[in-house]
Write a protein that holds these residues in place. Structure first.
Motif, PDB file in Angstrom:
ATOM      1  N   GLY A  81     -24.583 -14.882 -46.661  1.00 15.44           N
ATOM      2  CA  GLY A  81     -25.797 -14.303 -45.814  1.00 15.44           C
ATOM      3  C   GLY A  81     -25.802 -14.608 -44.313  1.00 15.44           C
ATOM      4  N   ASP A  82     -25.193 -15.702 -43.889  1.00 14.75           N
ATOM      5  CA  ASP A  82     -24.809 -15.963 -42.688  1.00 14.75           C
ATOM      6  C   ASP A  82     -23.819 -15.168 -42.052  1.00 14.75           C
ATOM      7  OD1 ASP A  82     -26.944 -17.979 -42.425  1.00 14.75           O
ATOM      8  OD2 ASP A  82     -25.261 -19.886 -42.815  1.00 14.75           O
ATOM      9  N   THR A  83     -22.765 -14.944 -43.157  1.00 19.11           N
ATOM     10  CA  THR A  83     -21.884 -13.779 -42.411  1.00 19.11           C
ATOM     11  C   THR A  83     -22.468 -12.554 -42.330  1.00 19.11           C
ATOM     12  OG1 THR A  83     -20.027 -14.938 -43.976  1.00 19.11           O
ATOM     13  CG2 THR A  83     -19.678 -12.696 -43.249  1.00 19.11           C
ATOM     14  N   LEU A  84     -23.208 -11.985 -43.162  1.00 21.87           N
ATOM     15  CA  LEU A  84     -24.006 -10.789 -42.786  1.00 21.87           C
ATOM     16  C   LEU A  84     -24.928 -10.625 -41.731  1.00 21.87           C
ATOM     17  CD1 LEU A  84     -24.761  -9.843 -46.565  1.00 21.87           C
ATOM     18  CD2 LEU A  84     -22.928  -8.954 -45.180  1.00 21.87           C
ATOM     19  N   SER A  90     -24.403  -9.425 -34.229  1.00 19.53           N
ATOM     20  CA  SER A  90     -23.254  -9.077 -32.976  1.00 19.53           C
ATOM     21  C   SER A  90     -22.994  -7.889 -32.787  1.00 19.53           C
ATOM     22  CB  SER A  90     -22.172 -10.110 -33.333  1.00 19.53           C
ATOM     23  OG  SER A  90     -21.743  -9.860 -34.545  1.00 19.53           O
ATOM     24  N   THR A  91     -22.726  -6.890 -34.190  1.00 20.99           N
ATOM     25  CA  THR A  91     -22.358  -5.676 -33.705  1.00 20.99           C
ATOM     26  C   THR A  91     -23.365  -5.097 -33.084  1.00 20.99           C
ATOM     27  OG1 THR A  91     -21.051  -5.847 -35.864  1.00 20.99           O
ATOM     28  CG2 THR A  91     -21.773  -3.651 -35.233  1.00 20.99           C
ATOM     29  N   ILE A  92     -24.624  -4.924 -33.502  1.00 16.33           N
ATOM     30  CA  ILE A  92     -25.849  -4.093 -32.737  1.00 16.33           C
ATOM     31  C   ILE A  92     -25.574  -4.630 -31.210  1.00 16.33           C
ATOM     32  CG2 ILE A  92     -28.276  -3.889 -32.696  1.00 16.33           C
ATOM     33  CD1 ILE A  92     -28.401  -4.515 -35.619  1.00 16.33           C
ATOM     34  N   LEU A  93     -25.828  -5.844 -31.102  1.00 17.37           N
ATOM     35  CA  LEU A  93     -25.721  -6.028 -29.704  1.00 17.37           C
ATOM     36  C   LEU A  93     -24.571  -5.621 -28.718  1.00 17.37           C
ATOM     37  CD1 LEU A  93     -26.968  -9.914 -29.841  1.00 17.37           C
ATOM     38  CD2 LEU A  93     -28.221  -7.944 -29.024  1.00 17.37           C
ATOM     39  N   VAL A  94     -23.320  -5.513 -29.458  1.00 19.85           N
ATOM     40  CA  VAL A  94     -22.052  -5.104 -28.847  1.00 19.85           C
ATOM     41  C   VAL A  94     -22.187  -3.839 -28.627  1.00 19.85           C
ATOM     42  CG1 VAL A  94     -19.447  -4.796 -29.330  1.00 19.85           C
ATOM     43  CG2 VAL A  94     -20.575  -7.117 -29.700  1.00 19.85           C
ATOM     44  N   VAL A  95     -22.637  -2.703 -29.627  1.00 21.93           N
ATOM     45  CA  VAL A  95     -22.674  -1.314 -29.552  1.00 21.93           C
ATOM     46  C   VAL A  95     -23.815  -1.151 -28.481  1.00 21.93           C
ATOM     47  CG1 VAL A  95     -23.468   0.765 -30.600  1.00 21.93           C
ATOM     48  CG2 VAL A  95     -22.150  -0.815 -32.012  1.00 21.93           C
ATOM     49  N   TYR A 253     -25.074 -26.509 -43.280  1.00 22.86           N
ATOM     50  CA  TYR A 253     -24.429 -25.203 -43.552  1.00 22.86           C
ATOM     51  C   TYR A 253     -25.017 -24.068 -42.706  1.00 22.86           C
ATOM     52  CZ  TYR A 253     -21.605 -27.850 -47.087  1.00 22.86           C
ATOM     53  OH  TYR A 253     -20.898 -28.770 -47.541  1.00 22.86           O
ATOM     54  N   ALA A 254     -25.725 -24.482 -41.823  1.00 26.80           N
ATOM     55  CA  ALA A 254     -26.678 -23.244 -41.176  1.00 26.80           C
ATOM     56  C   ALA A 254     -25.989 -22.323 -40.607  1.00 26.80           C
ATOM     57  CB  ALA A 254     -27.696 -23.976 -40.195  1.00 26.80           C
ATOM     58  N   THR A 255     -24.834 -22.540 -39.870  1.00 24.53           N
ATOM     59  CA  THR A 255     -23.878 -21.314 -39.292  1.00 24.53           C
ATOM     60  C   THR A 255     -22.662 -21.070 -40.080  1.00 24.53           C
ATOM     61  OG1 THR A 255     -23.029 -23.117 -37.760  1.00 24.53           O
ATOM     62  CG2 THR A 255     -24.951 -21.783 -37.263  1.00 24.53           C
ATOM     63  N   GLN A 256     -22.465 -21.767 -41.293  1.00 17.88           N
ATOM     64  CA  GLN A 256     -21.266 -21.341 -41.863  1.00 17.88           C
ATOM     65  C   GLN A 256     -21.064 -20.301 -42.450  1.00 17.88           C
ATOM     66  OE1 GLN A 256     -18.239 -23.149 -41.977  1.00 17.88           O
ATOM     67  NE2 GLN A 256     -18.732 -24.794 -43.451  1.00 17.88           N
ATOM     68  N   THR A 257     -19.838 -19.345 -42.145  1.00 16.53           N
ATOM     69  CA  THR A 257     -19.767 -17.992 -42.479  1.00 16.53           C
ATOM     70  C   THR A 257     -18.562 -18.194 -43.745  1.00 16.53           C
ATOM     71  OG1 THR A 257     -17.808 -17.793 -40.915  1.00 16.53           O
ATOM     72  CG2 THR A 257     -20.300 -17.236 -40.421  1.00 16.53           C
ATOM     73  N   LEU A 258     -18.286 -17.011 -44.312  1.00  8.77           N
ATOM     74  CA  LEU A 258     -17.288 -17.062 -45.424  1.00  8.77           C
ATOM     75  C   LEU A 258     -15.838 -17.381 -44.807  1.00  8.77           C
ATOM     76  CD1 LEU A 258     -18.275 -14.061 -47.782  1.00  8.77           C
ATOM     77  CD2 LEU A 258     -18.660 -16.449 -47.967  1.00  8.77           C
ATOM     78  N   ALA A 259     -15.435 -17.133 -43.605  1.00  7.12           N
ATOM     79  CA  ALA A 259     -14.335 -17.414 -43.038  1.00  7.12           C
ATOM     80  C   ALA A 259     -14.119 -18.776 -42.788  1.00  7.12           C
ATOM     81  CB  ALA A 259     -14.254 -16.425 -41.772  1.00  7.12           C
ATOM     82  N   THR A 260     -15.194 -19.305 -42.162  1.00  9.31           N
ATOM     83  CA  THR A 260     -15.333 -20.918 -42.028  1.00  9.31           C
ATOM     84  C   THR A 260     -15.223 -21.603 -43.330  1.00  9.31           C
ATOM     85  OG1 THR A 260     -17.415 -20.866 -41.477  1.00  9.31           O
ATOM     86  CG2 THR A 260     -16.172 -20.425 -39.574  1.00  9.31           C
ATOM     87  N   LEU A 261     -16.015 -21.276 -44.092  1.00 11.21           N
ATOM     88  CA  LEU A 261     -16.191 -22.162 -45.393  1.00 11.21           C
ATOM     89  C   LEU A 261     -14.570 -21.923 -46.241  1.00 11.21           C
ATOM     90  CD1 LEU A 261     -17.855 -23.482 -47.228  1.00 11.21           C
ATOM     91  CD2 LEU A 261     -18.458 -21.069 -48.448  1.00 11.21           C
ATOM     92  N   SER A 262     -13.936 -20.683 -45.996  1.00 13.47           N
ATOM     93  CA  SER A 262     -12.684 -20.587 -46.758  1.00 13.47           C
ATOM     94  C   SER A 262     -11.650 -21.455 -45.991  1.00 13.47           C
ATOM     95  CB  SER A 262     -12.260 -19.197 -46.476  1.00 13.47           C
ATOM     96  OG  SER A 262     -10.891 -19.090 -46.863  1.00 13.47           O
ATOM     97  N   PRO A 284     -14.067  -7.534 -49.437  1.00 10.92           N
ATOM     98  CA  PRO A 284     -14.722  -6.264 -49.522  1.00 10.92           C
ATOM     99  C   PRO A 284     -15.690  -5.861 -48.569  1.00 10.92           C
ATOM    100  CG  PRO A 284     -14.582  -7.778 -51.812  1.00 10.92           C
ATOM    101  CD  PRO A 284     -14.193  -8.472 -50.570  1.00 10.92           C
ATOM    102  N   LEU A 285     -16.255  -6.922 -47.691  1.00  9.38           N
ATOM    103  CA  LEU A 285     -17.382  -6.661 -46.756  1.00  9.38           C
ATOM    104  C   LEU A 285     -16.752  -5.746 -45.518  1.00  9.38           C
ATOM    105  CD1 LEU A 285     -18.848 -10.275 -46.558  1.00  9.38           C
ATOM    106  CD2 LEU A 285     -19.824  -8.472 -47.761  1.00  9.38           C
ATOM    107  N   PRO A 286     -15.596  -6.211 -45.037  1.00  9.37           N
ATOM    108  CA  PRO A 286     -15.074  -5.303 -44.048  1.00  9.37           C
ATOM    109  C   PRO A 286     -14.586  -3.991 -44.592  1.00  9.37           C
ATOM    110  CG  PRO A 286     -13.508  -6.925 -44.287  1.00  9.37           C
ATOM    111  CD  PRO A 286     -14.786  -7.306 -45.032  1.00  9.37           C
ATOM    112  N   LEU A 287     -14.434  -3.582 -45.865  1.00 11.55           N
ATOM    113  CA  LEU A 287     -13.956  -2.681 -46.337  1.00 11.55           C
ATOM    114  C   LEU A 287     -15.042  -1.656 -46.604  1.00 11.55           C
ATOM    115  CD1 LEU A 287     -11.181  -3.683 -48.945  1.00 11.55           C
ATOM    116  CD2 LEU A 287     -10.717  -2.469 -46.752  1.00 11.55           C
ATOM    117  N   ALA A 288     -16.069  -2.191 -47.018  1.00  9.84           N
ATOM    118  CA  ALA A 288     -17.324  -1.391 -47.364  1.00  9.84           C
ATOM    119  C   ALA A 288     -17.925  -0.933 -46.228  1.00  9.84           C
ATOM    120  CB  ALA A 288     -18.203  -2.346 -48.226  1.00  9.84           C
ATOM    121  N   GLY A 289     -17.764  -1.713 -44.950  1.00  7.20           N
ATOM    122  CA  GLY A 289     -18.317  -1.611 -43.641  1.00  7.20           C
ATOM    123  C   GLY A 289     -17.516  -0.310 -43.119  1.00  7.20           C
TER     124      GLY A 289
END
Length: 304
Positions: A81-84, A90-95, A253-262, A284-289
């Motif tokens: 959930g934190d990753t999403l 961040s994507t919305i703000l960046v665009v 674990y409030a800001t833990q993402t999948l990348a940092t958890l890995s 699958p997340l970036p692939l689906a995006g």
């Protein structure tokens, strides 16, 4: 004479073979992608199905045990959930910010070279330095934010590191700050490719700035916007440096993402198979995006 001309003719025939020359020029890129993308991906998949640890890097296959363990943990689903959240926000703000900065990069005014330098500076700054700067700016003791709160009569309370919402906002803000210049450059290329006669025709027809933006600028630059969004989402989704330096996944674990958890499970914890399983589930997340954005761009192109 005919015998002397034959080798040159053969060399010319070889250079004219487009299929062969295409592969000759693509071979370095294919080798690069294979060494830095395909090989690590295959290694991660193998590790995810093995009992390898930092102490015993053996590739003894254990089946899907790590995947079952990871999917049964509440920490994994919270990190998902934190990753999403981090990726989407961040994507919305960046665009949005990149679209504004893209117009600034193409504008003609005195001192525009300095503005362009300042716009691109966050992208040239290492991610660790960006996160360190963000950590200092939000420090409750000696930072500008703490000084401003005290100046207006608000005593600093608990450190922002102890507030989950503020910590997550800091992660999103730093990700957006460092990735916006990249999106701005990509979208500026799309803006520069819009034919001038199309814009002039819209002005002659009486279209205002808002109508020109939605009827001309956005539809014609949608591919570049999609590319910028895809790059931003991929980099934010897989980033480890910003979260580790800024919050280290906390508070809790409030800001833990999948990348940092890995990274925490596989590298810091030594359970290579467990960390690799989380990394494989992240894929699958970036692939689906990417598939979703490409579908939107394709439908937009067909409609036009």
């Amino acid at each position: 004479m005919a015998a002397e001309a034959a080798p040159g003719a053969r060399r010319g025939d070889l250079a004219d073979r487009q299929g062969l020359m295409t592969w000759v020029f693509l071979l370095p890129s294919v080798a690069y992608l294979g060494a830095l993308v395909v090989v690590p991906l295959v290694l991660a998949v193998v590790l995810a199905f093995s009992a390898a640890t930092a102490d015993r890097p053996a590739y003894r296959l254990t089946g899907a045990r790590w995947f079952t363990t990871v999917l049964s943990e509440g920490v994994f689903w919270r990190a998902l959930g934190d990753t999403l959240l981090v990726t989407g926000a961040s994507t919305i703000l960046v665009v949005l910010g990149g679209q504004i900065l893209a117009h600034v990069l193409l504008a003609r005014f005195r001192g525009r070279w300095l503005v362009r330098l300042l716009v691109l500076l966050p992208w040239t700054t290492p991610a660790a330095l960006s996160a360190t700067s963000g950590r200092w700016l939000l420090d409750s003791a000696g930072s500008p934010a703490g000084w401003l709160l005290r100046a207006v009569g608000i005593p600093p309370g608990a450190s922002w590191h102890e507030r989950p919402v503020v910590a997550m906002g800091a992660v999103v803000a730093v990700q957006a700050w460092r990735l916006t210049p990249l999106a701005a450059v990509v979208m500026a290329a799309g803006l520069a490719a819009i034919p001038r006669d199309v814009r002039d025709a819209a002005r002659v027809d009486g279209a205002g700035a808002v109508r020109r933006a939605f009827d001309v600028t956005i539809p014609l630059t949608l591919p570049s916007i999609a590319v910028a969004a895809l790059l931003t989402a991929t980099l934010a989704c897989a980033d480890v440096t910003v979260v580790n330096v800024l919050t280290h996944g906390g508070p809790g674990y409030a800001t833990q993402t999948l990348a940092t958890l890995s990274y925490a499970r596989g590298v810091e914890g030594g359970a290579l198979g467990r960390g690799a399983a989380i990394a494989v589930l992240l894929l699958p997340l970036p692939l689906a995006g990417a598939a979703s954005l490409l579908r939107v761009v394709r439908h937009q192109s067909v409609d036009r």
